[in-house]
Write a protein that holds these residues in place. Structure first.
Motif, PDB file in Angstrom:
ATOM      1  N   LYS A 203       0.750  -1.150   0.190  1.00 44.64           N
ATOM      2  CA  LYS A 203      -0.099   0.034  -0.115  1.00 44.64           C
ATOM      3  C   LYS A 203       0.826   1.328   0.097  1.00 44.64           C
ATOM      4  CE  LYS A 203      -3.791  -2.238   2.239  1.00 44.64           C
ATOM      5  NZ  LYS A 203      -4.760  -2.292   1.065  1.00 44.64           N
ATOM      6  N   SER A 204       2.255   1.254  -0.106  1.00 42.31           N
ATOM      7  CA  SER A 204       2.895   2.134  -0.401  1.00 42.31           C
ATOM      8  C   SER A 204       4.055   2.228  -1.255  1.00 42.31           C
ATOM      9  CB  SER A 204       4.020   2.130   1.014  1.00 42.31           C
ATOM     10  OG  SER A 204       4.966   1.132   1.284  1.00 42.31           O
ATOM     11  N   ARG A 205       4.353   3.329  -1.866  1.00 41.60           N
ATOM     12  CA  ARG A 205       5.290   3.476  -3.205  1.00 41.60           C
ATOM     13  C   ARG A 205       6.590   2.768  -3.075  1.00 41.60           C
ATOM     14  NH1 ARG A 205       2.569   5.754  -6.907  1.00 41.60           N
ATOM     15  NH2 ARG A 205       0.884   7.230  -6.458  1.00 41.60           N
ATOM     16  N   GLU A 206       6.903   3.028  -1.694  1.00 41.35           N
ATOM     17  CA  GLU A 206       8.473   2.567  -1.291  1.00 41.35           C
ATOM     18  C   GLU A 206       8.358   0.939  -1.504  1.00 41.35           C
ATOM     19  OE1 GLU A 206       6.500   4.219   0.987  1.00 41.35           O
ATOM     20  OE2 GLU A 206       7.429   6.025   0.439  1.00 41.35           O
ATOM     21  N   ASN A 207       7.286   0.133  -1.555  1.00 47.11           N
ATOM     22  CA  ASN A 207       7.596  -1.280  -1.528  1.00 47.11           C
ATOM     23  C   ASN A 207       6.892  -1.827  -2.867  1.00 47.11           C
ATOM     24  OD1 ASN A 207       8.634  -1.560   1.004  1.00 47.11           O
ATOM     25  ND2 ASN A 207       6.498  -1.307   1.900  1.00 47.11           N
ATOM     26  N   ILE A 208       6.878  -1.015  -3.702  1.00 47.95           N
ATOM     27  CA  ILE A 208       6.421  -1.323  -5.027  1.00 47.95           C
ATOM     28  C   ILE A 208       7.186  -2.511  -5.814  1.00 47.95           C
ATOM     29  CG2 ILE A 208       6.024  -0.803  -7.518  1.00 47.95           C
ATOM     30  CD1 ILE A 208       4.742   1.850  -6.786  1.00 47.95           C
ATOM     31  N   GLN A 209       8.614  -2.220  -5.766  1.00 53.74           N
ATOM     32  CA  GLN A 209       9.360  -3.382  -6.224  1.00 53.74           C
ATOM     33  C   GLN A 209       9.434  -4.739  -5.379  1.00 53.74           C
ATOM     34  OE1 GLN A 209      11.081  -2.947  -9.210  1.00 53.74           O
ATOM     35  NE2 GLN A 209      11.330  -5.153  -8.859  1.00 53.74           N
ATOM     36  N   LYS A 210       8.887  -4.562  -4.387  1.00 53.60           N
ATOM     37  CA  LYS A 210       8.653  -6.042  -3.577  1.00 53.60           C
ATOM     38  C   LYS A 210       7.529  -6.468  -3.801  1.00 53.60           C
ATOM     39  CE  LYS A 210      11.089  -5.476   1.227  1.00 53.60           C
ATOM     40  NZ  LYS A 210      10.793  -5.199   2.518  1.00 53.60           N
ATOM     41  N   ALA A 211       6.573  -5.665  -4.411  1.00 57.92           N
ATOM     42  CA  ALA A 211       5.246  -6.249  -4.948  1.00 57.92           C
ATOM     43  C   ALA A 211       5.359  -6.826  -6.295  1.00 57.92           C
ATOM     44  CB  ALA A 211       4.311  -5.176  -4.926  1.00 57.92           C
ATOM     45  N   VAL A 212       6.082  -6.272  -7.037  1.00 63.30           N
ATOM     46  CA  VAL A 212       6.385  -6.791  -8.278  1.00 63.30           C
ATOM     47  C   VAL A 212       7.121  -8.036  -8.200  1.00 63.30           C
ATOM     48  CG1 VAL A 212       7.595  -6.431 -10.608  1.00 63.30           C
ATOM     49  CG2 VAL A 212       6.268  -4.793  -9.432  1.00 63.30           C
ATOM     50  N   THR A 213       8.249  -8.039  -7.129  1.00 63.85           N
ATOM     51  CA  THR A 213       8.976  -9.580  -7.151  1.00 63.85           C
ATOM     52  C   THR A 213       7.900 -10.537  -6.650  1.00 63.85           C
ATOM     53  OG1 THR A 213      10.823  -8.213  -6.659  1.00 63.85           O
ATOM     54  CG2 THR A 213      10.716 -10.539  -5.654  1.00 63.85           C
ATOM     55  N   GLY A 214       6.920 -10.249  -5.847  1.00 65.67           N
ATOM     56  CA  GLY A 214       6.136 -11.265  -5.421  1.00 65.67           C
ATOM     57  C   GLY A 214       5.075 -11.598  -6.368  1.00 65.67           C
ATOM     58  N   TYR A 215       4.499 -10.956  -7.155  1.00 67.02           N
ATOM     59  CA  TYR A 215       3.731 -11.182  -8.267  1.00 67.02           C
ATOM     60  C   TYR A 215       4.472 -11.962  -9.257  1.00 67.02           C
ATOM     61  CZ  TYR A 215      -0.092  -8.002  -6.934  1.00 67.02           C
ATOM     62  OH  TYR A 215      -1.308  -7.458  -6.014  1.00 67.02           O
ATOM     63  N   LYS A 216       5.607 -11.738  -9.781  1.00 69.60           N
ATOM     64  CA  LYS A 216       6.410 -12.390 -10.510  1.00 69.60           C
ATOM     65  C   LYS A 216       6.804 -13.921 -10.136  1.00 69.60           C
ATOM     66  CE  LYS A 216      11.015 -12.915 -13.050  1.00 69.60           C
ATOM     67  NZ  LYS A 216      12.274 -12.195 -12.933  1.00 69.60           N
ATOM     68  N   GLU A 217       7.013 -14.017  -8.743  1.00 65.32           N
ATOM     69  CA  GLU A 217       7.168 -15.206  -8.128  1.00 65.32           C
ATOM     70  C   GLU A 217       6.073 -16.164  -8.282  1.00 65.32           C
ATOM     71  OE1 GLU A 217       9.716 -18.161  -6.646  1.00 65.32           O
ATOM     72  OE2 GLU A 217      10.218 -16.292  -7.373  1.00 65.32           O
ATOM     73  N   ILE A 218       4.895 -15.806  -7.657  1.00 66.76           N
ATOM     74  CA  ILE A 218       3.768 -16.593  -7.679  1.00 66.76           C
ATOM     75  C   ILE A 218       3.248 -16.802  -9.071  1.00 66.76           C
ATOM     76  CG2 ILE A 218       3.125 -15.683  -5.306  1.00 66.76           C
ATOM     77  CD1 ILE A 218       0.629 -14.075  -6.988  1.00 66.76           C
ATOM     78  N   ASN A 219       3.408 -15.966  -9.949  1.00 64.23           N
ATOM     79  CA  ASN A 219       2.958 -16.296 -11.306  1.00 64.23           C
ATOM     80  C   ASN A 219       3.917 -17.500 -12.112  1.00 64.23           C
ATOM     81  OD1 ASN A 219       0.457 -14.774 -12.420  1.00 64.23           O
ATOM     82  ND2 ASN A 219       1.563 -13.410 -11.396  1.00 64.23           N
ATOM     83  N   LEU A 220       5.150 -17.206 -11.683  1.00 64.25           N
ATOM     84  CA  LEU A 220       6.142 -18.161 -12.186  1.00 64.25           C
ATOM     85  C   LEU A 220       6.024 -19.560 -11.735  1.00 64.25           C
ATOM     86  CD1 LEU A 220       9.911 -17.837 -12.491  1.00 64.25           C
ATOM     87  CD2 LEU A 220       9.015 -19.688 -11.282  1.00 64.25           C
ATOM     88  N   ARG A 221       5.413 -19.670 -10.240  1.00 64.77           N
ATOM     89  CA  ARG A 221       5.203 -20.855  -9.815  1.00 64.77           C
ATOM     90  C   ARG A 221       3.922 -21.534 -10.158  1.00 64.77           C
ATOM     91  NH1 ARG A 221       6.706 -19.399  -3.564  1.00 64.77           N
ATOM     92  NH2 ARG A 221       8.946 -19.139  -3.895  1.00 64.77           N
ATOM     93  N   GLY A 222       2.909 -20.587 -10.447  1.00 63.21           N
ATOM     94  CA  GLY A 222       1.690 -20.954 -10.925  1.00 63.21           C
ATOM     95  C   GLY A 222       1.715 -21.582 -12.353  1.00 63.21           C
ATOM     96  N   MET A 223       2.683 -21.122 -13.459  1.00 60.75           N
ATOM     97  CA  MET A 223       2.916 -21.492 -14.405  1.00 60.75           C
ATOM     98  C   MET A 223       3.330 -22.898 -14.532  1.00 60.75           C
ATOM     99  SD  MET A 223       4.083 -18.252 -16.869  1.00 60.75           S
ATOM    100  CE  MET A 223       3.188 -16.659 -16.441  1.00 60.75           C
ATOM    101  N   LYS A 224       4.581 -23.023 -13.627  1.00 58.42           N
ATOM    102  CA  LYS A 224       4.968 -24.287 -13.612  1.00 58.42           C
ATOM    103  C   LYS A 224       4.227 -25.484 -13.036  1.00 58.42           C
ATOM    104  CE  LYS A 224       9.879 -22.787 -13.104  1.00 58.42           C
ATOM    105  NZ  LYS A 224      11.185 -22.693 -12.397  1.00 58.42           N
ATOM    106  N   LEU A 225       3.135 -25.126 -12.458  1.00 59.98           N
ATOM    107  CA  LEU A 225       2.145 -26.139 -11.893  1.00 59.98           C
ATOM    108  C   LEU A 225       1.239 -26.545 -12.919  1.00 59.98           C
ATOM    109  CD1 LEU A 225       1.682 -24.811  -8.425  1.00 59.98           C
ATOM    110  CD2 LEU A 225       2.524 -27.154  -8.789  1.00 59.98           C
ATOM    111  N   LEU A 226       1.332 -25.886 -13.956  1.00 54.30           N
ATOM    112  CA  LEU A 226       0.157 -26.278 -15.186  1.00 54.30           C
ATOM    113  C   LEU A 226       0.687 -27.190 -16.027  1.00 54.30           C
ATOM    114  CD1 LEU A 226      -0.782 -22.607 -16.268  1.00 54.30           C
ATOM    115  CD2 LEU A 226      -2.222 -24.482 -15.304  1.00 54.30           C
TER     116      LEU A 226
END
Length: 390
Positions: free
Chosen positions: A300-323
Motif C-alpha cells: 500500500k506504499s510506493r516504497e514497496n512497489i518493487q517488492k510487490a512486483v517481485t512477489g507477483y512475478k514469483e507466484i505467477n512463475l510458480r503457477g505456470m510451472k504447476l500447469l
C-alpha cells in the motif's frame, strides 16, 4: 464559507477533473473553518474551481464534492448522489449485490458503500465525509429501507485523517452473518469480521469469465479466501478443485460455502501458506489444468512497489510451472500502485523465467459497479488476466 485559492501554477490533474487538492497546491485562504468543513475553492485568478471538504491534518487537504457553484452541500445533496449511483447500477443490472458508492468514481470522495441484498455496509474514510455520515445513513434508509446498516471503519487510513478506527451498527443490531447470491451460487458473508466490507464484489464479473477454462479439469486456487472462484470453477464443470489460504477462518468459511452449494465432494480446501506450498509442489511434480491466483494487495506504499512486483512475478512463475502443457493461468492483482502495464510486464517476465509461452485469453478489470474515471487513475485498480500456458 471559507475560500481556498490555488497557487498560480497548479497540476493539470485538478483542471482535468481530479477531486484531490494537496496542501502544497494551495496558496491564500480567506475566512475561518474547522477540519471537515465545506469550503469553496478558486483558482489564483478568482474563478470557481469547486466545493468540497477540507482537513489540514490530511495530505489531501481538500476533496471536491462538486464543481457546480450553484450546488449546495446538504442532506439533499447526499440523497441525490446516492440515488444517482443506484440508478446507474440498476441500469447495468447490479441490483442484488453491488458496490453502490465507489468514492471518487461516484463523486463522493472517501465514501465506500456496499450493498449485500437487504444489508448495507459503509466506510467513511475521511473526516469531511464522516461529518455527513448521519445524512448518508438517512439517505440509504429512504432509498432502500434496508434490514440493517453496518460501518466497517476499522481501517488504518482513517488515522491519517485524525480519526479513530471503529466498526458497529448504524441501525438496530442484526445478524451480521448473511448469505448472498452471486451468479447462481450462494455465499456466506461475515459483514462484521470479513475482509474489507465482508466480501469482494469487484471480482463478480471475472468469476464468470473462468467458465470456459475450468470445465472438465483439475483446478488449483491459491489465496482462495472464502472460495468464491473455487465455487464458480465447480459450477462450470471442474473435475476437482483445491483451494489454499493462510487464514483458517477463511478456509472454514470456504468449506461451508462448498456445502451450501453442494460442491463438498468437488471442492477441497487446505489451510497453508500458498507461497511455501506452490514452490514445493512444483518440485513434487504436481500439475493442474487451471491455476487461479487472486492474492491480497502486496503493498500500500510506493516504497514497496518493487517488492510487490517481485512477489507477483514469483507466484505467477510458480503457477505456470504447476500447469499441464496448454493449461490456463487465471491471475489477478488488486494492488492499486501496480498499474496494468507493469502487471502485464511482470507476468511476461515470469513466463520467460519459467520458459513458457503464454497466449492471452482474457484481460479485464473490476466489475462495472466499480466505475473507472480516466482522469482519476486510482479508480482503476484491479487487473484480471487469463492466459494459456504452453
Amino acid at each position: 464559507m471559507a475560500k481556498i485559492f490555488l497557487r498560480k501554477k497548479i497540476s493539470s490533474r485538478i483542471a482535468d477533473g481530479h477531486p484531490w487538492i494537496f496542501g502544497n497546491e494551495i496558496g491564500d485562504e480567506e475566512g475561518q473553518y474547522e477540519p471537515g468543513d465545506i469550503v469553496d475553492v478558486f483558482s489564483s485568478n478568482g474563478s470557481f474551481v469547486g466545493r468540497g471538504y477540507i482537513n489540514p491534518a490530511s495530505q489531501i487537504k481538500v476533496r471536491l464534492l462538486t464543481r457546480n457553484q450553484q450546488e449546495e452541500i446538504n442532506d439533499a445533496f447526499f440523497l441525490n448522489r446516492i440515488q444517482k449511483a443506484w440508478d446507474y447500477r440498476k441500469k447495468l443490472g447490479y441490483t442484488e449485490n453491488c458496490r453502490l458508492i465507489f468514492g471518487e468514481a461516484d463523486e463522493l470522495p472517501a465514501l465506500i458503500i456496499d450493498k449485500f441484498n437487504d444489508y448495507i455496509v459503509i466506510q467513511t474514510l475521511a473526516l469531511g465525509i464522516e461529518r455527513w455520515k448521519g445524512a448518508i445513513v438517512a439517505a440509504l434508509q429512504a432509498i432502500f429501507k434496508p434490514k440493517g446498516i453496518y460501518e466497517r471503519n476499522d481501517v488504518p487510513v482513517r488515522e491519517l485523517e485524525g480519526m479513530q478506527q471503529q466498526k458497529g451498527f448504524l441501525t438496530d443490531p442484526f445478524d451480521t452473518n448473511i448469505i448472498i447470491n452471486e451468479n447462481g451460487l450462494k455465499f456466506h458473508v461475515d459483514i462484521e469480521n470479513g475482509q474489507k466490507t465482508g466480501y469482494f464484489l469487484d471480482q463478480q464479473d471475472n468469476r464468470r469469465a473462468i467458465g470456459q477454462v475450468v470445465a472438465g479439469g483439475d483446478v488449483l486456487e491459491a489465496f482462495c479466501y472464502t472460495g468464491t472462484f473455487s465455487m464458480h470453477a465447480a459450477k462450470y464443470g471442474a473435475k476437482s478443485v483445491l483451494g489454499l489460504d493462510i487464514s483458517d477462518t477463511a478456509i472454514s468459511t470456504a468449506r461451508r460455502n462448498a456445502e451450501l452449494n453442494g460442491f463438498q465432494d468437488i471442492c477441497k480446501f487446505e489451510n497453508v501458506n500458498a507461497f511455501d506450498v506452490l514452490k514445493q509442489w512444483v518440485k513434487d511434480g504436481r500439475r493442474y489444468d487451471t491455476v487461479i491466483l487472486d492474492p491480497p494487495a502486496f503493498t500500500k506504499s510506493r516504497e514497496n512497489i518493487q517488492k510487490a512486483v517481485t512477489g507477483y512475478k514469483e507466484i505467477n512463475l510458480r503457477g505456470m510451472k504447476l500447469l499441464k502443457p496448454g493449461g490456463f493461468l487465471v491471475t489477478a492483482s488488486c494492488t492499486n500502485l501496480v498499474p496494468p502495464e507493469l502487471f502485464l510486464k511482470t507476468v511476461d517476465m515470469a513466463a520467460k523465467d519459467a520458459r513458457k509461452t503464454i497466449r492471452q485469453v482474457s484481460w479485464q478489470t473490476q466489475a462495472a459497479d466499480h466505475p473507472i474515471l480516466w482522469n482519476v487513475p486510482n479508480t482503476q485498480y484491479l487487473k484480471f488476466l487469463i492466459v494459456e500456458v504452453s
